[in-house]
Scaffold this motif. Structure first.
Motif, PDB file in Angstrom:
ATOM      1  N   GLY A  93      -6.022 -60.596   5.614  1.00 31.59           N
ATOM      2  CA  GLY A  93      -6.367 -60.062   6.925  1.00 31.59           C
ATOM      3  C   GLY A  93      -5.778 -58.912   7.363  1.00 31.59           C
ATOM      4  O   GLY A  93      -5.187 -58.780   8.462  1.00 31.59           O
ATOM      5  N   THR A  94      -5.752 -57.896   6.423  1.00 32.39           N
ATOM      6  CA  THR A  94      -5.424 -56.555   6.759  1.00 32.39           C
ATOM      7  C   THR A  94      -6.599 -55.527   6.702  1.00 32.39           C
ATOM      8  O   THR A  94      -7.389 -55.816   6.211  1.00 32.39           O
ATOM      9  N   LYS A  95      -5.959 -54.193   6.905  1.00 35.28           N
ATOM     10  CA  LYS A  95      -7.368 -53.285   6.893  1.00 35.28           C
ATOM     11  C   LYS A  95      -7.638 -52.777   5.612  1.00 35.28           C
ATOM     12  O   LYS A  95      -8.668 -52.167   5.356  1.00 35.28           O
ATOM     13  N   SER A  96      -6.635 -52.859   4.821  1.00 35.75           N
ATOM     14  CA  SER A  96      -6.719 -52.406   3.304  1.00 35.75           C
ATOM     15  C   SER A  96      -5.940 -53.291   2.346  1.00 35.75           C
ATOM     16  O   SER A  96      -5.468 -54.380   2.895  1.00 35.75           O
ATOM     17  N   ASP A  97      -6.485 -53.055   1.190  1.00 33.85           N
ATOM     18  CA  ASP A  97      -5.891 -53.847   0.148  1.00 33.85           C
ATOM     19  C   ASP A  97      -4.227 -53.459  -0.348  1.00 33.85           C
ATOM     20  O   ASP A  97      -3.787 -53.885  -1.280  1.00 33.85           O
ATOM     21  N   GLY A  98      -3.558 -52.374   0.409  1.00 32.44           N
ATOM     22  CA  GLY A  98      -2.487 -51.847   0.148  1.00 32.44           C
ATOM     23  C   GLY A  98      -1.395 -52.703  -0.251  1.00 32.44           C
ATOM     24  O   GLY A  98      -0.680 -52.679  -0.969  1.00 32.44           O
ATOM     25  N   GLY A 102       0.294 -52.753  -3.613  1.00 32.42           N
ATOM     26  CA  GLY A 102       1.706 -52.423  -3.868  1.00 32.42           C
ATOM     27  C   GLY A 102       2.542 -53.584  -4.649  1.00 32.42           C
ATOM     28  O   GLY A 102       3.272 -53.103  -5.469  1.00 32.42           O
ATOM     29  N   ALA A 103       2.175 -54.761  -4.320  1.00 34.20           N
ATOM     30  CA  ALA A 103       3.086 -55.774  -5.065  1.00 34.20           C
ATOM     31  C   ALA A 103       2.526 -55.522  -6.586  1.00 34.20           C
ATOM     32  O   ALA A 103       3.403 -55.956  -7.599  1.00 34.20           O
ATOM     33  N   GLU A 104       1.274 -55.537  -6.808  1.00 34.24           N
ATOM     34  CA  GLU A 104       0.852 -55.659  -8.333  1.00 34.24           C
ATOM     35  C   GLU A 104       1.321 -54.423  -9.143  1.00 34.24           C
ATOM     36  O   GLU A 104       1.308 -54.536 -10.107  1.00 34.24           O
ATOM     37  N   GLN A 105       1.506 -53.371  -8.526  1.00 35.83           N
ATOM     38  CA  GLN A 105       2.034 -52.262  -9.117  1.00 35.83           C
ATOM     39  C   GLN A 105       3.615 -52.158  -9.118  1.00 35.83           C
ATOM     40  O   GLN A 105       4.382 -51.285  -9.970  1.00 35.83           O
ATOM     41  N   ARG A 108       6.506 -52.794  -4.066  1.00 39.80           N
ATOM     42  CA  ARG A 108       6.945 -53.432  -2.904  1.00 39.80           C
ATOM     43  C   ARG A 108       6.647 -54.860  -2.894  1.00 39.80           C
ATOM     44  O   ARG A 108       5.420 -55.221  -3.420  1.00 39.80           O
ATOM     45  N   ARG A 109       7.343 -55.634  -2.616  1.00 42.39           N
ATOM     46  CA  ARG A 109       7.224 -57.225  -2.575  1.00 42.39           C
ATOM     47  C   ARG A 109       6.076 -57.415  -1.400  1.00 42.39           C
ATOM     48  O   ARG A 109       6.182 -56.968  -0.303  1.00 42.39           O
ATOM     49  N   LEU A 110       5.429 -58.659  -1.209  1.00 39.54           N
ATOM     50  CA  LEU A 110       4.471 -59.281  -0.593  1.00 39.54           C
ATOM     51  C   LEU A 110       5.278 -59.812   0.734  1.00 39.54           C
ATOM     52  O   LEU A 110       6.432 -60.319   0.548  1.00 39.54           O
ATOM     53  N   LYS A 111       4.854 -59.599   1.839  1.00 40.47           N
ATOM     54  CA  LYS A 111       5.388 -60.382   3.190  1.00 40.47           C
ATOM     55  C   LYS A 111       5.196 -61.892   2.823  1.00 40.47           C
ATOM     56  O   LYS A 111       4.025 -62.115   2.423  1.00 40.47           O
ATOM     57  N   ASP A 112       6.128 -62.527   3.413  1.00 46.73           N
ATOM     58  CA  ASP A 112       5.921 -63.873   3.165  1.00 46.73           C
ATOM     59  C   ASP A 112       4.804 -64.570   3.855  1.00 46.73           C
ATOM     60  O   ASP A 112       4.208 -65.443   3.072  1.00 46.73           O
ATOM     61  N   ARG A 113       4.309 -63.880   4.700  1.00 44.40           N
ATOM     62  CA  ARG A 113       3.070 -64.523   5.418  1.00 44.40           C
ATOM     63  C   ARG A 113       1.981 -64.341   4.702  1.00 44.40           C
ATOM     64  O   ARG A 113       0.659 -65.300   4.819  1.00 44.40           O
ATOM     65  N   TYR A 114       1.735 -63.573   3.493  1.00 48.42           N
ATOM     66  CA  TYR A 114       0.560 -63.308   2.739  1.00 48.42           C
ATOM     67  C   TYR A 114       0.583 -64.346   1.438  1.00 48.42           C
ATOM     68  O   TYR A 114      -0.318 -64.469   0.887  1.00 48.42           O
ATOM     69  N   LEU A 115       1.787 -64.962   1.114  1.00 51.15           N
ATOM     70  CA  LEU A 115       2.076 -65.789  -0.193  1.00 51.15           C
ATOM     71  C   LEU A 115       1.132 -66.961  -0.034  1.00 51.15           C
ATOM     72  O   LEU A 115       0.469 -67.247  -1.017  1.00 51.15           O
ATOM     73  N   PRO A 116       1.104 -67.693   0.943  1.00 48.45           N
ATOM     74  CA  PRO A 116       0.182 -68.938   1.298  1.00 48.45           C
ATOM     75  C   PRO A 116      -1.459 -68.749   0.995  1.00 48.45           C
ATOM     76  O   PRO A 116      -2.197 -69.294   0.537  1.00 48.45           O
TER      77      PRO A 116
END
Length: 295
Positions: A93-98, A102-105, A108-116
């Motif tokens: 639910g974001t404007k980009s896949d940034g 970033g996490a794959e590279q 920076r770590r993902l925000k907790d709300r993205y994990l589920p």
């Protein structure tokens, strides 16, 4: 990342054995006939994101047809779900896949709300996403993931959730080239044991991924029978799970010539009962004796 291995000869052999044409494969994947032909000729290889769909078309599991050494990072989980990075903005639910990029590279770590959201999209648990994220971070910096080694059983604790228990059994009980059985095969075996339809392949998938955390006693009995463990393994008893887990460690160590290490360190944090530890010692002696006879 430990990308899956694509063997063009095996793909061609499996496709021909299933009597599936290159055109049928191409149509199912939304690719050109020449593209599929190129994969089998070796002039090109499919994207990692294509492999799950290709395995499905050929009637095989992705692990069996395209094995991967090592544990998955975030990129691996995404590819195993058949998702391209550009599709991830809609998933979280974001404007980009940034954030995902970033996490794959390892930036920076993902925000907790993205994990589920990612766990659902990838068909895994939130904990699996977290562990994959740590692998991405560590690999980006040339480090080892804390608590992990090349042997997937090392550094693990005994599984606690039903999903963790199933995952461990499937990983360690089916080490051959064919890999673990499919969800449909597991469901069929459980239904045969029960003498009726008690679970579907989707139901098995939900148990395996953690989407469903409970199952009826009849389903658990069928799973235990099919996977060759006591039904107690699936009960919320950490001691029983730990003992089965240590047994799997022994078998894995035997395959890798490390049985002596198992005896040297004993069991994990909870330890094995004295009678079981004695049995492990006897098995180690027997395995080492047989190994010596083969030299």
């Amino acid at each position: 990342m430990p990308a899956r291995h694509f063997d063009r000869a095996r793909v061609r052999s499996v496709r021909r054995a299933a009597e599936i044409s290159q055109s049928d494969v191409a149509a199912a994947l939304g690719a050109a006939d020449s593209t599929v032909a190129g994969w089998e000729l070796g002039s090109s290889v499919p994207d990692q994101e294509k492999l799950p769909a290709l395995a499905e078309v050929l009637g095989r599991s992705v692990d069996a047809l395209f094995p991967r050494d090592g544990l998955p990072d975030l990129t691996d989980l995404r590819c195993d779900a058949g998702l391209y990075r550009y599709e991830m903005a809609a998933v979280i639910g974001t404007k980009s896949d940034g954030p995902v990029a970033g996490a794959e590279q390892g930036v920076r770590r993902l925000k907790d709300r993205y994990l589920p959201l990612l766990a659902t999209a990838y068909g895994v648990t939130v904990d699996e996403v977290k562990r994959a994220q740590e692998r991405s971070m560590a690999r980006a910096h040339g480090e080892e993931v804390k608590g992990e080694t090349a042997d997937a059983t090392e550094g693990r604790t005994a599984p606690k959730t039903l999903a963790e228990k199933l995952t461990l059994l499937l990983e360690k009980s089916f080490p051959g080239p064919e890999g673990p059985p499919t969800d449909a095969e597991i469901a069929a075996a459980v239904n045969t044991h029960a003498g009726g339809d008690v679970i579907t392949d989707i139901g098995v998938r939900d148990l395996r991924t953690g989407a469903s955390e409970t199952a009826t006693p009849l389903v658990l009995e069928g799973l235990a029978d099919f996977l060759g463990v006591t039904p107690l393994y699936f009960q919320p008893d950490d001691q029983v799970a730990a003992q089965v887990y240590e047994g799997l460690q022994l078998l894995a160590a035997h395959r890798e010539g490390k049985v002596g290490q198992v005896r040297a360190r004993g069991a994990g944090g909870q330890g094995l009962p004295p009678n079981l530890l004695a049995l492990v010692s006897d098995l180690v002696d027997e395995m080492q004796h047989k190994k010596g006879e083969r030299k």
